[in-house]
Design an enzyme around this catalytic site. Structure first.
Site, PDB file in Angstrom:
ATOM      1  N   SER A   1       0.832  -1.209   0.000  1.00  0.00           N
ATOM      2  CA  SER A   1       0.000   0.000   0.000  1.00  0.00           C
ATOM      3  C   SER A   1       0.868   1.262   0.000  1.00  0.00           C
ATOM      4  O   SER A   1       0.496   2.275  -0.601  1.00  0.00           O
ATOM      5  CB  SER A   1      -0.985   0.006   1.171  1.00  0.00           C
ATOM      6  OG  SER A   1      -0.315   0.085   2.406  1.00  0.00           O
TER       7      SER A   1
ATOM      8  N   HIS B   1       8.688   3.294   9.169  1.00  0.00           N
ATOM      9  CA  HIS B   1       8.516   2.365  10.285  1.00  0.00           C
ATOM     10  C   HIS B   1       7.249   2.737  11.064  1.00  0.00           C
ATOM     11  O   HIS B   1       7.038   3.916  11.371  1.00  0.00           O
ATOM     12  CB  HIS B   1       9.739   2.397  11.213  1.00  0.00           C
ATOM     13  CG  HIS B   1       9.636   1.400  12.308  1.00  0.00           C
ATOM     14  ND1 HIS B   1       9.929   0.063  12.126  1.00  0.00           N
ATOM     15  CD2 HIS B   1       9.211   1.521  13.586  1.00  0.00           C
ATOM     16  CE1 HIS B   1       9.705  -0.590  13.253  1.00  0.00           C
ATOM     17  NE2 HIS B   1       9.270   0.268  14.150  1.00  0.00           N
TER      18      HIS B   1
HETATM   19  C1  GRF Z   1       3.718  -0.573   6.857  1.00  0.00           C
HETATM   20  O1  GRF Z   1       3.005  -0.471   8.072  1.00  0.00           O
HETATM   21  C2  GRF Z   1       5.119  -0.035   7.029  1.00  0.00           C
HETATM   22  O2  GRF Z   1       5.213   1.010   7.968  1.00  0.00           O
HETATM   23  C3  GRF Z   1       5.869  -1.237   7.559  1.00  0.00           C
HETATM   24  O3  GRF Z   1       5.312  -2.345   6.881  1.00  0.00           O
HETATM   25  C4  GRF Z   1       3.983  -2.029   6.475  1.00  0.00           C
HETATM   26  C5  GRF Z   1       3.938  -2.241   4.991  1.00  0.00           C
HETATM   27  O4  GRF Z   1       2.663  -2.125   4.446  1.00  0.00           O
HETATM   28  N1  GRF Z   1       7.300  -1.084   7.363  1.00  0.00           N
HETATM   29  P1  GRF Z   1       2.461  -2.033   2.876  1.00  0.00           P
HETATM   30  O5  GRF Z   1       3.149  -3.244   2.242  1.00  0.00           O
HETATM   31  O6  GRF Z   1       3.080  -0.741   2.415  1.00  0.00           O
HETATM   32  O7  GRF Z   1       0.987  -2.063   2.652  1.00  0.00           O
END
Ligand code: GRF
Length: 206
Positions: free
Chosen positions: A18, A115
């Site tokens: 996402s 993060h």
């Molecule tokens: C997000 O919450 C990001 O902060 C963390 O992993 C998750 C990834 O989600 N590092 P997506 O794959 O971008 O939907």
């Protein structure tokens, strides 16, 4: 006004994608001076691979153990010559070999990460779940430059939000993701131009 020169980057993502989507959207709309040269994932089944293909962005799977994966990644870098690596939900720790390949003359790495916590709180996996399980009143999102020590590099941007009314870790995550999808592109818009200076563990926008 002269159009801003685009900065090439490879995006790394392990799963859903996402954040990749929000960054790719912002790049394709010209809101950030970024050209995504490729998307790399360490998981063959990662939904992000299809997201990339739908946008016409080359998508590659990195196979094998860490050394093998990183050798493949560095070969793509050799070929595509990205200035930055953008980590967006890449659930692997990069070795110093990769990080050093992206070091600027003044010593910071040209690798960004997002993060799901207010670092240095809740490092590692499941930042939102950790915050919920520990009964935190607030948590947040951090965008930072990457260093070999996990979730530790200079901070580009942070945004906090209250979670006192969240009834599940999922609710915390939903709230956090909405911020991530705005904050990461917003931060890349200036961070990719490297118009910052580092003071302590913070990158201050010039
Ligand atoms: C997000 O919450 C990001 O902060 C963390 O992993 C998750 C990834 O989600 N590092 P997506 O794959 O971008 O939907």
């Amino acid at each position: 006004m002269m159009p801003q020169k685009k900065i090439g980057a490879i995006v790394l993502c392990s799963g859903r994608g996402s954040n990749f989507e929000s960054i790719a959207q912002a790049a394709q709309n010209g809101k950030i001076p970024l050209e995504i040269l490729a998307l790399c994932s360490d998981r063959e089944q990662a939904p992000v691979l299809d997201r990339a293909k739908r946008r016409g962005i080359a998508a590659y799977v990195l196979n094998g153990d860490r050394t093998q994966r990183e050798t493949q990644l560095l070969a793509y870098c050799e070929k595509l010559n990205p200035r930055f690596l953008v980590l967006a939900g890449y659930m692997r720790v990069l070795s110093a070999r990769v990080i050093d390949a992206f070091r600027s003359e003044s010593g910071y790495s040209r690798i960004t990460n997002i993060h799901p916590s207010l670092l240095p709180a809740f490092k590692g996996l499941g930042g939102y779940t950790q915050a919920f399980n520990q009964g935190a009143k607030e948590t947040g999102v951090t965008v930072h430059l990457v260093e070999p020590e996990l979730d530790s590099g200079p901070i580009l941007a942070q945004e906090s939000f209250s979670i006192t009314d969240c009834r599940s870790a999922l609710e915390v995550e939903e709230r956090g993701l909405a911020i991530e999808h705005r904050l990461y592109p917003e931060t890349l818009a200036w961070a990719l131009t490297e118009q910052f200076r580092i003071e302590g563990n913070r990158c201050l926008r010039a």
